[in-house]
Write an enzyme that holds these catalytic residues in place. Structure first.
Site, mmCIF file in Angstrom:
data_model
loop_
_atom_site.group_PDB
_atom_site.id
_atom_site.type_symbol
_atom_site.label_atom_id
_atom_site.label_comp_id
_atom_site.label_asym_id
_atom_site.label_seq_id
_atom_site.Cartn_x
_atom_site.Cartn_y
_atom_site.Cartn_z
ATOM 1 N N GLN A 128 0.786 -1.255 -0.138
ATOM 2 C CA GLN A 128 0.035 0.107 -0.034
ATOM 3 C C GLN A 128 0.975 1.294 0.120
ATOM 4 O O GLN A 128 1.626 1.199 0.872
ATOM 5 C CB GLN A 128 -0.728 0.048 1.399
ATOM 6 C CG GLN A 128 -1.934 1.397 1.158
ATOM 7 C CD GLN A 128 -3.005 1.106 2.505
ATOM 8 O OE1 GLN A 128 -2.466 1.454 3.551
ATOM 9 N NE2 GLN A 128 -4.010 0.607 2.402
ATOM 10 N N GLY A 129 0.755 2.000 -1.029
ATOM 11 C CA GLY A 129 1.438 3.311 -1.105
ATOM 12 C C GLY A 129 0.494 4.520 -0.827
ATOM 13 O O GLY A 129 0.178 5.365 -2.046
ATOM 14 N N SER A 131 0.446 6.684 2.713
ATOM 15 C CA SER A 131 0.795 7.695 3.301
ATOM 16 C C SER A 131 2.144 8.337 2.750
ATOM 17 O O SER A 131 2.822 7.633 2.110
ATOM 18 C CB SER A 131 1.238 7.048 4.790
ATOM 19 O OG SER A 131 0.146 6.706 5.185
ATOM 20 N N SER A 163 3.365 -0.950 3.369
ATOM 21 C CA SER A 163 3.249 -2.249 3.857
ATOM 22 C C SER A 163 3.871 -3.126 3.107
ATOM 23 O O SER A 163 3.119 -3.084 2.017
ATOM 24 C CB SER A 163 1.852 -2.554 4.265
ATOM 25 O OG SER A 163 1.425 -1.552 5.236
ATOM 26 N N GLU A 246 -10.332 -1.514 4.627
ATOM 27 C CA GLU A 246 -9.309 -1.648 5.482
ATOM 28 C C GLU A 246 -9.944 -1.493 6.757
ATOM 29 O O GLU A 246 -9.260 -2.155 7.971
ATOM 30 C CB GLU A 246 -8.282 -0.653 5.167
ATOM 31 C CG GLU A 246 -7.021 -0.325 6.237
ATOM 32 C CD GLU A 246 -6.104 0.526 5.629
ATOM 33 O OE1 GLU A 246 -4.819 0.230 5.934
ATOM 34 O OE2 GLU A 246 -6.391 1.486 5.085
#
Length: 384
Positions: A128-129, A131, A163, A246
Protein backbone atom coordinates in the site's frame (compact mmCIF):
# COMPACT_ATOMS: atom_id res chain seq x y z
CA UNK A 1 -29.26 -9.49 10.46
CA UNK A 2 -29.78 -13.22 11.00
CA UNK A 3 -26.58 -15.13 11.66
CA UNK A 4 -28.21 -18.32 12.92
CA UNK A 5 -26.35 -21.22 11.34
CA UNK A 6 -28.34 -23.40 8.99
CA UNK A 7 -27.70 -27.13 8.62
CA UNK A 8 -25.78 -26.37 5.43
CA UNK A 9 -23.59 -23.82 7.24
CA UNK A 10 -22.90 -26.24 10.09
CA UNK A 11 -21.94 -28.76 7.41
CA UNK A 12 -19.56 -26.18 5.97
CA UNK A 13 -18.02 -25.76 9.45
CA UNK A 14 -17.51 -29.48 9.84
CA UNK A 15 -15.96 -29.77 6.38
CA UNK A 16 -13.61 -26.87 7.09
CA UNK A 17 -12.56 -28.30 10.46
CA UNK A 18 -11.75 -31.64 8.86
CA UNK A 19 -9.70 -29.98 6.14
CA UNK A 20 -7.77 -27.86 8.64
CA UNK A 21 -7.06 -30.89 10.83
CA UNK A 22 -5.63 -32.71 7.82
CA UNK A 23 -3.58 -29.94 6.23
CA UNK A 24 -2.12 -27.94 9.14
CA UNK A 25 0.22 -30.72 10.35
CA UNK A 26 1.73 -30.87 6.85
CA UNK A 27 2.82 -27.20 6.75
CA UNK A 28 6.57 -26.46 6.74
CA UNK A 29 8.13 -24.64 9.73
CA UNK A 30 7.34 -20.94 9.86
CA UNK A 31 10.39 -18.86 8.78
CA UNK A 32 12.03 -16.35 11.09
CA UNK A 33 10.47 -12.85 11.22
CA UNK A 34 13.41 -11.22 9.40
CA UNK A 35 13.47 -13.74 6.54
CA UNK A 36 11.21 -11.87 4.13
CA UNK A 37 11.71 -14.10 1.07
CA UNK A 38 10.95 -17.07 3.30
CA UNK A 39 7.89 -15.38 4.80
CA UNK A 40 6.58 -14.49 1.35
CA UNK A 41 6.97 -18.09 0.19
CA UNK A 42 5.32 -19.40 3.38
CA UNK A 43 2.36 -17.01 3.23
CA UNK A 44 1.75 -17.51 -0.48
CA UNK A 45 2.13 -21.26 -0.07
CA UNK A 46 -0.71 -21.19 2.44
CA UNK A 47 -2.78 -19.04 0.11
CA UNK A 48 -2.26 -21.57 -2.66
CA UNK A 49 -3.51 -24.36 -0.40
CA UNK A 50 -6.63 -22.33 0.36
CA UNK A 51 -7.11 -21.72 -3.35
CA UNK A 52 -6.72 -25.38 -4.30
CA UNK A 53 -9.21 -26.36 -1.58
CA UNK A 54 -11.77 -23.75 -2.67
CA UNK A 55 -11.41 -21.48 0.35
CA UNK A 56 -9.58 -18.54 -1.26
CA UNK A 57 -11.69 -15.40 -1.54
CA UNK A 58 -14.50 -17.28 0.14
CA UNK A 59 -16.73 -14.20 0.49
CA UNK A 60 -15.66 -12.51 -2.75
CA UNK A 61 -18.30 -12.31 -5.50
CA UNK A 62 -18.35 -15.28 -7.85
CA UNK A 63 -17.60 -13.03 -10.84
CA UNK A 64 -14.45 -11.87 -9.01
CA UNK A 65 -13.21 -15.43 -8.51
CA UNK A 66 -14.70 -16.03 -5.06
CA UNK A 67 -17.38 -18.43 -3.84
CA UNK A 68 -19.95 -15.78 -2.97
CA UNK A 69 -20.25 -17.23 0.53
CA UNK A 70 -22.86 -16.00 2.97
CA UNK A 71 -21.79 -13.66 5.81
CA UNK A 72 -22.20 -16.55 8.24
CA UNK A 73 -19.94 -18.80 6.17
CA UNK A 74 -17.36 -16.02 6.04
CA UNK A 75 -17.44 -15.64 9.81
CA UNK A 76 -17.31 -19.42 10.32
CA UNK A 77 -14.19 -19.51 8.14
CA UNK A 78 -12.53 -16.78 10.22
CA UNK A 79 -13.47 -18.44 13.52
CA UNK A 80 -12.33 -21.91 12.56
CA UNK A 81 -9.03 -20.95 10.89
CA UNK A 82 -8.07 -18.75 13.84
CA UNK A 83 -9.06 -21.31 16.46
CA UNK A 84 -7.12 -24.00 14.61
CA UNK A 85 -4.00 -21.81 14.58
CA UNK A 86 -3.90 -21.58 10.79
CA UNK A 87 -1.52 -19.04 9.20
CA UNK A 88 -2.73 -15.48 8.81
CA UNK A 89 -2.75 -13.86 5.35
CA UNK A 90 0.65 -12.33 6.22
CA UNK A 91 2.44 -10.65 3.32
CA UNK A 92 -0.66 -11.10 1.17
CA UNK A 93 -2.94 -8.97 3.36
CA UNK A 94 -2.96 -5.83 1.18
CA UNK A 95 -3.89 -7.81 -1.91
CA UNK A 96 -6.52 -9.95 -0.21
CA UNK A 97 -8.05 -7.39 2.13
CA UNK A 98 -7.54 -3.98 0.46
CA UNK A 99 -6.43 -3.86 -3.18
CA UNK A 100 -8.21 -7.00 -4.36
CA UNK A 101 -11.64 -6.04 -2.97
CA UNK A 102 -11.19 -2.50 -4.35
CA UNK A 103 -10.43 -3.82 -7.84
CA UNK A 104 -13.35 -6.24 -7.56
CA UNK A 105 -15.64 -3.30 -6.75
CA UNK A 106 -14.18 -0.60 -9.02
CA UNK A 107 -12.02 -2.26 -11.68
CA UNK A 108 -12.80 -2.92 -15.32
CA UNK A 109 -13.35 -6.50 -16.49
CA UNK A 110 -9.81 -6.49 -17.89
CA UNK A 111 -8.33 -5.27 -14.59
CA UNK A 112 -10.29 -7.83 -12.60
CA UNK A 113 -9.12 -10.61 -14.91
CA UNK A 114 -5.48 -9.47 -14.69
CA UNK A 115 -5.07 -8.84 -10.96
CA UNK A 116 -7.62 -10.83 -9.00
CA UNK A 117 -6.71 -14.43 -9.95
CA UNK A 118 -3.00 -14.00 -8.97
CA UNK A 119 -4.05 -12.59 -5.59
CA UNK A 120 -6.37 -15.51 -4.91
CA UNK A 121 -3.85 -18.11 -6.16
CA UNK A 122 -1.02 -16.70 -4.08
CA UNK A 123 1.06 -15.73 -7.11
CA UNK A 124 1.49 -11.99 -6.45
CA UNK A 125 1.86 -9.70 -3.42
CA UNK A 126 0.56 -6.14 -3.13
CA UNK A 127 1.68 -3.29 -0.90
CA UNK A 128 0.00 0.00 0.00
CA UNK A 129 1.42 3.36 -1.12
CA UNK A 130 -0.90 5.88 0.51
CA UNK A 131 0.87 7.72 3.37
CA UNK A 132 3.51 10.36 2.68
CA UNK A 133 6.27 11.88 4.86
CA UNK A 134 4.78 15.41 4.83
CA UNK A 135 1.06 14.56 4.86
CA UNK A 136 0.67 13.09 8.34
CA UNK A 137 -2.90 11.95 8.95
CA UNK A 138 -4.17 14.23 6.19
CA UNK A 139 -4.09 11.68 3.37
CA UNK A 140 -5.62 14.13 0.89
CA UNK A 141 -2.56 16.37 1.31
CA UNK A 142 -0.45 13.90 -0.71
CA UNK A 143 2.08 15.41 -3.12
CA UNK A 144 3.25 12.50 -5.25
CA UNK A 145 2.69 13.71 -8.81
CA UNK A 146 1.57 11.79 -11.87
CA UNK A 147 1.89 13.64 -15.17
CA UNK A 148 0.12 12.18 -18.22
CA UNK A 149 2.48 11.40 -21.10
CA UNK A 150 0.65 9.56 -23.86
CA UNK A 151 -0.42 6.14 -22.61
CA UNK A 152 1.57 6.47 -19.37
CA UNK A 153 1.75 8.51 -16.21
CA UNK A 154 5.18 9.74 -15.13
CA UNK A 155 5.18 9.49 -11.34
CA UNK A 156 7.55 11.22 -8.90
CA UNK A 157 7.35 11.54 -5.14
CA UNK A 158 7.76 9.61 -1.89
CA UNK A 159 5.64 7.30 0.24
CA UNK A 160 6.13 6.05 3.79
CA UNK A 161 4.81 3.14 5.88
CA UNK A 162 4.47 1.17 2.65
CA UNK A 163 3.31 -2.21 3.93
CA UNK A 164 5.32 -5.21 2.63
CA UNK A 165 7.04 -3.21 -0.11
CA UNK A 166 10.12 -5.39 0.36
CA UNK A 167 8.39 -8.42 -1.20
CA UNK A 168 5.58 -6.83 -3.24
CA UNK A 169 4.93 -7.19 -6.96
CA UNK A 170 2.34 -4.40 -7.09
CA UNK A 171 1.44 -1.30 -5.13
CA UNK A 172 -1.95 0.37 -4.70
CA UNK A 173 -0.68 3.92 -5.22
CA UNK A 174 -2.36 7.27 -4.69
CA UNK A 175 -1.08 10.11 -6.87
CA UNK A 176 -2.05 13.68 -7.65
CA UNK A 177 -3.04 14.00 -11.30
CA UNK A 178 -4.43 17.56 -11.10
CA UNK A 179 -2.38 19.86 -8.84
CA UNK A 180 -4.79 22.77 -9.44
CA UNK A 181 -7.84 20.96 -8.04
CA UNK A 182 -8.94 21.08 -4.36
CA UNK A 183 -6.93 18.57 -2.36
CA UNK A 184 -9.70 15.96 -2.15
CA UNK A 185 -10.01 16.07 -5.91
CA UNK A 186 -7.36 15.66 -8.55
CA UNK A 187 -6.24 12.32 -7.03
CA UNK A 188 -6.02 9.01 -8.93
CA UNK A 189 -5.61 5.37 -7.81
CA UNK A 190 -2.92 3.48 -9.75
CA UNK A 191 -1.58 -0.05 -9.76
CA UNK A 192 2.20 0.43 -9.72
CA UNK A 193 4.47 -2.45 -10.83
CA UNK A 194 7.16 -2.55 -8.12
CA UNK A 195 9.82 -3.68 -10.58
CA UNK A 196 9.47 -0.54 -12.71
CA UNK A 197 12.61 1.58 -13.21
CA UNK A 198 12.78 4.48 -10.77
CA UNK A 199 11.26 2.67 -7.75
CA UNK A 200 13.56 2.64 -4.69
CA UNK A 201 12.66 0.89 -1.42
CA UNK A 202 14.25 1.59 1.98
CA UNK A 203 13.03 -0.65 4.86
CA UNK A 204 11.90 0.95 8.14
CA UNK A 205 12.58 -0.84 11.43
CA UNK A 206 9.70 -0.77 13.91
CA UNK A 207 9.82 -0.62 17.71
CA UNK A 208 9.47 -4.40 17.74
CA UNK A 209 12.49 -4.74 15.43
CA UNK A 210 10.51 -5.85 12.38
CA UNK A 211 10.74 -4.38 8.88
CA UNK A 212 7.31 -4.89 7.35
CA UNK A 213 7.14 -1.18 6.45
CA UNK A 214 9.30 0.81 4.09
CA UNK A 215 9.91 4.19 2.54
CA UNK A 216 9.35 4.24 -1.19
CA UNK A 217 10.89 6.79 -3.55
CA UNK A 218 9.54 7.29 -7.06
CA UNK A 219 11.73 9.00 -9.65
CA UNK A 220 9.90 9.50 -12.95
CA UNK A 221 8.36 6.04 -12.83
CA UNK A 222 6.22 5.25 -15.86
CA UNK A 223 2.87 3.63 -15.05
CA UNK A 224 0.47 2.68 -17.86
CA UNK A 225 -2.78 4.64 -17.91
CA UNK A 226 -4.49 1.25 -18.18
CA UNK A 227 -3.36 0.64 -14.57
CA UNK A 228 -5.61 3.41 -13.27
CA UNK A 229 -8.57 2.05 -11.27
CA UNK A 230 -11.52 4.39 -11.63
CA UNK A 231 -11.62 7.63 -13.61
CA UNK A 232 -8.78 10.12 -13.64
CA UNK A 233 -9.09 12.52 -10.67
CA UNK A 234 -11.72 10.25 -9.04
CA UNK A 235 -9.15 8.54 -6.85
CA UNK A 236 -10.42 9.96 -3.56
CA UNK A 237 -13.74 8.19 -3.99
CA UNK A 238 -11.96 4.95 -4.93
CA UNK A 239 -9.70 5.42 -1.90
CA UNK A 240 -12.75 5.63 0.35
CA UNK A 241 -13.73 2.20 -0.99
CA UNK A 242 -10.25 0.88 -0.13
CA UNK A 243 -10.35 2.41 3.35
CA UNK A 244 -13.81 1.02 3.99
CA UNK A 245 -12.38 -2.47 3.48
CA UNK A 246 -9.29 -1.65 5.56
CA UNK A 247 -11.34 -0.40 8.50
CA UNK A 248 -14.53 -2.40 8.09
CA UNK A 249 -13.58 -6.04 7.46
CA UNK A 250 -9.78 -6.38 7.31
CA UNK A 251 -9.42 -6.78 11.10
CA UNK A 252 -12.13 -9.37 11.66
CA UNK A 253 -9.74 -12.30 12.00
CA UNK A 254 -7.78 -10.37 14.60
CA UNK A 255 -10.84 -10.06 16.84
CA UNK A 256 -11.00 -13.86 17.00
CA UNK A 257 -7.26 -13.94 17.78
CA UNK A 258 -7.68 -11.41 20.59
CA UNK A 259 -10.49 -13.45 22.12
CA UNK A 260 -8.23 -16.51 22.08
CA UNK A 261 -5.41 -14.48 23.66
CA UNK A 262 -7.81 -13.35 26.38
CA UNK A 263 -8.53 -16.96 27.26
CA UNK A 264 -4.80 -17.69 27.37
CA UNK A 265 -4.28 -14.71 29.68
CA UNK A 266 -6.91 -16.00 32.11
CA UNK A 267 -5.26 -19.43 32.12
CA UNK A 268 -1.81 -17.90 32.67
CA UNK A 269 -3.13 -15.78 35.55
CA UNK A 270 -4.51 -18.90 37.24
CA UNK A 271 -1.18 -20.68 36.83
CA UNK A 272 1.05 -17.91 38.19
CA UNK A 273 -1.19 -16.81 41.06
CA UNK A 274 -2.34 -13.50 39.57
CA UNK A 275 -5.92 -14.76 39.42
CA UNK A 276 -6.31 -13.83 43.10
CA UNK A 277 -5.99 -10.15 42.15
CA UNK A 278 -9.60 -8.97 42.00
CA UNK A 279 -8.68 -5.84 40.03
CA UNK A 280 -6.99 -7.96 37.37
CA UNK A 281 -9.96 -10.32 37.20
CA UNK A 282 -12.25 -7.35 36.73
CA UNK A 283 -10.10 -6.13 33.83
CA UNK A 284 -10.19 -9.55 32.20
CA UNK A 285 -13.96 -9.71 32.61
CA UNK A 286 -14.45 -6.28 31.09
CA UNK A 287 -12.18 -7.18 28.17
CA UNK A 288 -14.17 -10.35 27.64
CA UNK A 289 -17.33 -8.26 27.31
CA UNK A 290 -15.50 -5.74 25.11
CA UNK A 291 -14.34 -8.30 22.57
CA UNK A 292 -17.69 -10.10 22.62
CA UNK A 293 -19.29 -6.78 21.66
CA UNK A 294 -16.64 -6.19 18.99
CA UNK A 295 -17.37 -9.60 17.52
CA UNK A 296 -21.07 -8.72 17.32
CA UNK A 297 -20.13 -5.44 15.63
CA UNK A 298 -17.94 -7.44 13.26
CA UNK A 299 -20.93 -9.62 12.38
CA UNK A 300 -22.98 -6.51 11.72
CA UNK A 301 -20.29 -4.93 9.50
CA UNK A 302 -19.76 -8.12 7.49
CA UNK A 303 -23.52 -8.49 6.98
CA UNK A 304 -23.86 -4.85 5.97
CA UNK A 305 -21.00 -5.26 3.53
CA UNK A 306 -22.69 -8.22 1.87
CA UNK A 307 -26.01 -6.37 1.71
CA UNK A 308 -24.47 -3.33 -0.02
CA UNK A 309 -22.58 -5.11 -2.78
CA UNK A 310 -19.53 -6.06 -0.73
CA UNK A 311 -18.40 -2.57 0.36
CA UNK A 312 -18.47 -1.96 4.15
CA UNK A 313 -20.18 1.14 5.52
CA UNK A 314 -19.10 3.77 8.02
CA UNK A 315 -19.70 1.31 10.85
CA UNK A 316 -16.14 0.21 10.11
CA UNK A 317 -14.90 3.43 11.69
CA UNK A 318 -16.82 2.64 14.89
CA UNK A 319 -15.18 -0.78 14.93
CA UNK A 320 -11.69 0.51 14.09
CA UNK A 321 -11.85 3.17 16.81
CA UNK A 322 -12.88 0.84 19.61
CA UNK A 323 -10.85 -2.16 18.47
CA UNK A 324 -7.60 -0.16 18.36
CA UNK A 325 -7.93 0.89 21.99
CA UNK A 326 -9.27 -2.47 23.18
CA UNK A 327 -6.26 -4.21 21.65
CA UNK A 328 -3.89 -1.89 23.50
CA UNK A 329 -5.76 -2.52 26.74
CA UNK A 330 -5.60 -6.27 26.14
CA UNK A 331 -1.81 -6.30 25.87
CA UNK A 332 -1.36 -3.84 28.74
CA UNK A 333 -3.28 -6.39 30.80
CA UNK A 334 -1.06 -9.14 29.40
CA UNK A 335 1.92 -7.25 30.82
CA UNK A 336 0.25 -7.29 34.25
CA UNK A 337 -0.27 -11.04 33.99
CA UNK A 338 3.30 -11.70 32.87
CA UNK A 339 4.90 -9.43 35.44
CA UNK A 340 8.67 -9.07 35.03
CA UNK A 341 8.73 -11.47 32.11
CA UNK A 342 6.77 -8.89 30.09
CA UNK A 343 10.14 -7.16 29.62
CA UNK A 344 11.39 -10.16 27.64
CA UNK A 345 11.50 -8.92 24.04
CA UNK A 346 11.33 -12.51 22.83
CA UNK A 347 7.92 -13.19 24.35
CA UNK A 348 5.06 -13.27 21.84
CA UNK A 349 2.79 -11.13 24.02
CA UNK A 350 5.55 -8.55 24.49
CA UNK A 351 5.96 -8.19 20.73
CA UNK A 352 2.18 -8.00 20.33
CA UNK A 353 2.07 -5.27 22.96
CA UNK A 354 4.65 -3.21 21.07
CA UNK A 355 2.76 -3.80 17.84
CA UNK A 356 -0.53 -2.74 19.42
CA UNK A 357 0.81 0.78 19.93
CA UNK A 358 0.50 1.40 16.19
CA UNK A 359 -3.17 0.45 15.93
CA UNK A 360 -4.47 3.87 16.97
CA UNK A 361 -2.48 5.32 14.03
CA UNK A 362 -2.57 2.68 11.29
CA UNK A 363 -5.54 2.57 8.87
CA UNK A 364 -6.60 6.05 9.98
CA UNK A 365 -5.85 7.56 13.38
CA UNK A 366 -8.36 7.46 16.20
CA UNK A 367 -8.86 11.21 15.75
CA UNK A 368 -9.82 10.64 12.11
CA UNK A 369 -12.22 7.85 13.09
CA UNK A 370 -13.89 10.09 15.69
CA UNK A 371 -14.40 12.77 13.04
CA UNK A 372 -15.97 10.22 10.67
CA UNK A 373 -18.30 8.92 13.38
CA UNK A 374 -19.25 12.46 14.40
CA UNK A 375 -19.93 13.73 10.89
CA UNK A 376 -21.25 10.70 8.98
CA UNK A 377 -23.12 8.82 11.70
CA UNK A 378 -24.09 11.43 14.30
CA UNK A 379 -24.61 14.22 11.76
CA UNK A 380 -22.53 16.75 13.68
CA UNK A 381 -21.08 19.73 11.80
CA UNK A 382 -17.54 19.49 10.47
CA UNK A 383 -14.79 20.88 12.68
CA UNK A 384 -13.19 24.11 11.65
Amino acid sequence: MDLTCTDAEEGFRAQLRAWLAAVLPTLPPKPSPDNWPGRRAYDLGWQRRLYDAGYAGLHWPVDAGGRGATPTQHLIFLEETERAGAPYVGANFVGLLHAGPTIAAEGTPEQRARWLPPVLRGDEVWCQGFSEPDAGSDLAALRTRAVRDGDSYVVSGAKIWTSHAEVADWCELLVRTDPTAPKHRGISWLALPMGAPGVTIRPLRTLAGSTEFAEMFLDEVRVPVANRVGAENDGWRVTMVTLSFERGTAFVGEVVACRRTLGQLAAAAKENGRWDDTVLRRKLGRLHAEFAALWRLTQWNVSESEATGGVPGVGGSVFKLRYSHARQELYDTAAEVLGASSLDAGHEWTLDRLSSLSYTIAAGTSQIQRNIVAERILGLPKGR
